[in-house]
Write a protein that holds these residues in place. Structure first.
Motif, short mmCIF file in Angstrom:
data_model
loop_
_atom_site.label_atom_id
_atom_site.label_comp_id
_atom_site.label_asym_id
_atom_site.label_seq_id
_atom_site.Cartn_x
_atom_site.Cartn_y
_atom_site.Cartn_z
N ILE A 105 0.98 -0.71 -0.03
CA ILE A 105 0.13 -0.03 -0.45
C ILE A 105 0.73 1.27 -0.11
O ILE A 105 0.55 2.12 -0.88
N GLU A 106 1.76 1.23 1.15
CA GLU A 106 2.84 2.09 0.73
C GLU A 106 3.65 2.68 -0.69
O GLU A 106 3.47 3.46 -1.08
N LYS A 107 3.73 1.59 -1.12
CA LYS A 107 4.00 1.44 -2.70
C LYS A 107 3.53 2.65 -3.75
O LYS A 107 3.72 3.27 -4.56
N SER A 340 14.07 -3.11 8.19
CA SER A 340 14.38 -1.69 7.28
C SER A 340 13.09 -1.53 6.78
O SER A 340 12.49 -2.03 5.70
N TYR A 341 12.79 -0.43 6.14
CA TYR A 341 11.53 0.36 5.57
C TYR A 341 12.05 -0.15 4.60
O TYR A 341 10.98 0.40 3.50
N VAL A 342 13.51 0.55 3.74
CA VAL A 342 13.54 1.03 3.00
C VAL A 342 14.55 -0.20 2.31
O VAL A 342 15.18 -0.66 3.22
N PRO A 368 12.30 6.46 22.98
CA PRO A 368 12.05 7.92 22.56
C PRO A 368 11.32 7.33 21.14
O PRO A 368 10.82 6.51 20.35
N THR A 369 9.92 8.07 20.37
CA THR A 369 8.87 8.45 19.43
C THR A 369 10.44 8.30 18.19
O THR A 369 11.45 8.73 17.98
N GLY A 370 10.10 7.36 17.41
CA GLY A 370 10.84 7.02 16.63
C GLY A 370 11.95 5.93 16.86
O GLY A 370 12.64 5.38 16.01
N SER A 371 11.69 5.41 18.23
CA SER A 371 12.93 4.18 18.74
C SER A 371 12.67 2.45 18.38
O SER A 371 13.13 1.77 18.61
N ALA A 372 11.25 2.85 17.20
CA ALA A 372 11.31 1.26 16.71
C ALA A 372 9.93 0.67 17.44
O ALA A 372 10.14 -0.59 17.44
N LYS A 373 9.55 1.51 18.50
CA LYS A 373 8.42 0.57 19.49
C LYS A 373 7.40 -0.34 19.09
O LYS A 373 7.22 -1.72 18.41
N SER A 374 6.75 0.93 17.31
CA SER A 374 6.32 0.22 16.92
C SER A 374 6.29 -0.96 15.80
O SER A 374 5.97 -1.82 15.51
N THR A 375 7.41 -0.91 14.82
CA THR A 375 7.91 -1.61 14.44
C THR A 375 8.81 -3.07 15.27
O THR A 375 8.02 -4.08 14.12
N LEU A 376 8.51 -2.80 16.04
CA LEU A 376 9.41 -4.47 16.95
C LEU A 376 7.71 -5.43 17.23
O LEU A 376 7.56 -6.54 16.37
N1 LIG Z 1 5.40 3.10 6.92
C1 LIG Z 1 7.42 3.41 7.36
N2 LIG Z 1 7.72 3.37 6.21
C2 LIG Z 1 9.51 4.53 5.95
N3 LIG Z 1 9.76 4.08 7.52
C3 LIG Z 1 9.55 4.60 9.13
C4 LIG Z 1 7.73 3.37 8.37
N4 LIG Z 1 6.82 3.62 10.04
C5 LIG Z 1 8.49 3.71 10.50
N5 LIG Z 1 9.17 4.24 9.98
C6 LIG Z 1 10.76 4.97 10.24
O1 LIG Z 1 11.01 3.62 11.60
C7 LIG Z 1 11.15 4.47 12.77
C8 LIG Z 1 10.61 3.47 14.17
O2 LIG Z 1 9.37 4.04 13.75
P1 LIG Z 1 7.93 3.34 14.91
O3 LIG Z 1 8.40 2.11 14.69
O4 LIG Z 1 6.70 4.25 14.27
O5 LIG Z 1 8.73 4.19 15.72
P2 LIG Z 1 8.03 4.33 17.60
O6 LIG Z 1 6.93 3.42 17.56
O7 LIG Z 1 8.94 3.52 18.60
O8 LIG Z 1 7.54 5.43 17.69
C9 LIG Z 1 10.95 5.59 12.80
O9 LIG Z 1 13.05 6.24 12.16
C10 LIG Z 1 10.58 5.78 11.79
O10 LIG Z 1 10.04 7.12 10.63
#
Ligand SMILES: Nc1ncnc2c1ncn2[C@@H]1O[C@H](COP(=O)(O)OP(=O)(O)O)[C@@H](O)[C@H]1O
Ligand SMILES: [Mg+2]
Length: 576
Positions: A105-107, A340-342, A368-376
């Motif tokens: 979807i992001e693409k 990695s997202y990219v 901190p925000t952007g520390s990859a909590k959601s990503t994990l």
């Molecule tokens: N869909 C995405 N596409 C590209 N980069 C992303 C995307 N979602 C998050 N990121 C990047 O990945 C890193 C971790 O994001 P995220 O897991 O959302 O952090 P947190 O939940 O801790 O705030 C951040 O640098 C963010 O910019």
């Protein structure tokens, strides 16, 4: 590219085949009409035979009726076929999009998917409808009219070919120049749609930051670009009209000029010349139709490509062939996971994560925000796939599970909660259609929703689009109730208690622990007070685990944790 059409015409194929057959009948009737017109003039009128006029008159009347009927029928069938094709293409796209991963979807971007499902499909529909009616009619009329006029007079036929060459050169110039502009038109439409959908979704933010003017200006710019490109393309296409007019007059002029000489010379009758002029106009009309089809196909070709891209895209995440359906327990482990997202691995969101969570644990995550909590946590529900390393749930690699089974077992309440238009009950039943009202009520109590609605009477309360008639905290609680109803093995709350006060949050977490003791609970939160109650907390920093431990342990060994704690204690002293 035309594969998309063959694959999606489906049950409407018969209409797409029948329509040209009726067109064939219509064309044949029209040619016959012209043929008998010459007869009525030469035999009936010129020779003064009333019988002849009557005979051919009645015949012409019947033929006209047949022509009308076949014309209407072919039009109806073509509309049915093209509208059906549209429906099927939209269905195929939508079906594939629902299986898209976040990455897919992001693409594409949301706006582009909207354009492809609406404008692009419409373009193909128009071109297809026109083609089913005209693609046979135009060349057929052309050939028949050429043959018939050659029968009347061979000498005049070369004039027609001169005209055809002029039209071919003119049209190929127009089309080759218009095609690239249409490509830009559609890309700009994508941008416009992305912008509008983003703005509508975030209208509250736009308003609260008083950014209406800025957004309007941005929109205006894209809309103006679109207008300019469209004008440019339309101007080019509009050139086909004067070209056609010029050719029509030139043709009539040529035929009349040479025809008059032949009549004077006695080698042609007046009826034959009238016939030839009628055929000349038919030839002209069919050439015009052909160029119209070409223009439509030029536009539609681009759209067809864009539709095909959506249908042909394979979801980047899907269930494996011999999938495992049973998730044994709620244990989670990360083994050397990087993500990695990219494509650039230097910009890793997560680096070398090793982690073990036992089934039934109550785990906190802070950072901190952007520390990859959601990503994990997104990797646990396989919303994204790791680049290296393995994520296991219940002791098995998440890639080996059937996706639906995995996502039923791993319930994530995302940072951005979404409710859908309908009732409270509709929203809760998203978890599982078979639940009874008692189940729903229990979940509402566990998620402390009884603070703002009566679980016994309010199941039918309306939820507006996006849940806009509920406050942030209320929405969060409804989403938690919905997540609990899936009875998952792992419940992940991604900052989804951020709008709740400590007391309510503790109440909810205690209720979940009490009623679902075996469920693994992962709470992402910025509030130390909430994390105090967890079994242990993971501290993330810039994509790596900084520390893991209980509240007391982290106060000792984690700089980040103790720093956040210090700030929050000061704040609460201040509040008090
Ligand atoms: N869909 C995405 N596409 C590209 N980069 C992303 C995307 N979602 C998050 N990121 C990047 O990945 C890193 C971790 O994001 P995220 O897991 O959302 O952090 P947190 O939940 O801790 O705030 C951040 O640098 C963010 O910019
Ligand atoms: Mg987050």
């Amino acid at each position: 590219m035309f594969k998309v059409i063959f694959e999606n015409i489906g049950e409407y194929k018969k209409y797409a085949i029948l329509s040209p057959i009726f067109v064939l009948l219509e064309v044949a009737t029209n040619v016959a009409i012209t043929f008998y017109m010459t007869k009525i003039i030469d035999l009936g009128i010129m020779e003064g035979s009333t019988d002849g006029v009557l005979k051919y008159g009645i015949l012409l009347l019947i033929l006209a009726a047949v022509s009308l009927a076949t014309g209407i029928t072919s039009g109806y069938l073509a509309t049915k076929a093209s509208a059906g094709l549209s429906k099927n293409m939209r269905y195929s796209m939508f079906k594939n999009i629902t299986n898209f991963s976040f990455e897919n979807i992001e693409k594409f971007k949301r706006g582009s998917l909207i354009t492809r499902m609406t404008t692009d499909v419409q373009m193909v529909q128009m071109a297809f409808q026109l083609s089913t009616r005209m693609a046979i009619r135009a060349p057929l009329t052309l050939i028949m009219a050429l043959i018939m006029s050659a029968r009347l007079s061979k000498e005049l036929v070369p004039n027609f070919f001169i005209i055809m060459v002029i039209i071919a050169i003119g049209m190929s110039f127009i089309i080759t120049h218009a095609y690239p502009i249409f490509e830009i038109v559609f890309k700009t439409t994508d941008k416009l749609n992305t912008d509008v959908s983003e703005n509508l979704a975030a209208i509250r933010v736009v308003k609260s930051f008083v950014k209406e003017d800025k957004e309007i200006n941005k929109f205006d710019e894209i809309a103006e670009n679109l207008q300019n490109y469209y004008m440019k393309a339309s101007k080019l296409l509009a050139m086909s009209n004067p070209l056609m007019n010029f050719c029509t007059y030139l043709m009539v002029l040529l035929v009349a000029w040479f025809g008059a000489h032949l009549i004077v010379g006695g080698s042609m009758t007046t009826g034959a010349l009238t016939g030839i002029i009628t055929y000349a106009i038919q030839i002209q009309v069919s050439l015009m139709m052909l160029s119209m089809i070409l223009v439509q196909i030029t536009i539609a070709r681009n759209s067809l490509n864009r539709i095909n891209e959506v249908i042909a895209t394979k979801p980047s995440i899907k269930s494996p062939k011999d999938a495992t359906f049973e998730i044994k327990d709620g244990s989670v482990s990360f083994e050397d996971v990087s993500f990695s997202y990219v494509d650039d691995m230097d910009k890793c969101a997560l680096k070398d994560i090793n982690l073990k969570i036992n089934s039934g644990d109550y785990v906190g995550i802070i950072g901190p925000t952007g520390s990859a909590k959601s990503t994990l946590v997104n990797l646990i529900a396989r919303l994204y796939d790791t680049d290296s390393g393995v994520v296991k749930v219940g002791g098995i690699d998440v890639k080996e599970y059937d996706l639906k089974s995995l996502r039923d077992a791993v319930s994530v309440v995302l940072q951005k909660n979404q409710l859908f238009t309908g009732t409270v009950r509709d929203n809760l039943l998203w978890a599982n259609e078979d639940l009874c009202d008692d189940d729903l009520k229990r979940a509402l109590y566990i998620a402390s929703c009884d603070d703002f609605l009566d679980p016994d009477t309010d199941l039918d309360k309306k939820v507006q689009a996006g849940g806009s008639n509920f406050s942030g905290g209320q929405k969060q609680r409804l989403c938690i109730a919905r997540a609990i109803l899936k009875d998952p093995k792992i419940l992940i709350l991604d900052d989804s208690t951020s709008a709740l006060d400590n007391q309510t949050e503790t109440k909810i977490m205690n209720a979940i622990t009490k009623f679902r003791p075996n469920m693994t609970k992962i709470l992402i939160s910025q509030k130390i007070k909430s994390l105090k109650n967890t079994d242990y907390t993971i501290v993330l920093d810039n994509g790596v685990i900084e520390n893991i431990g209980t509240h007391e342990e982290l106060l000792q060994k984690s700089d980040i944790y103790s720093e956040i704690n210090g700030v929050q204690e000061k704040d609460s002293d201040f509040d008090a």
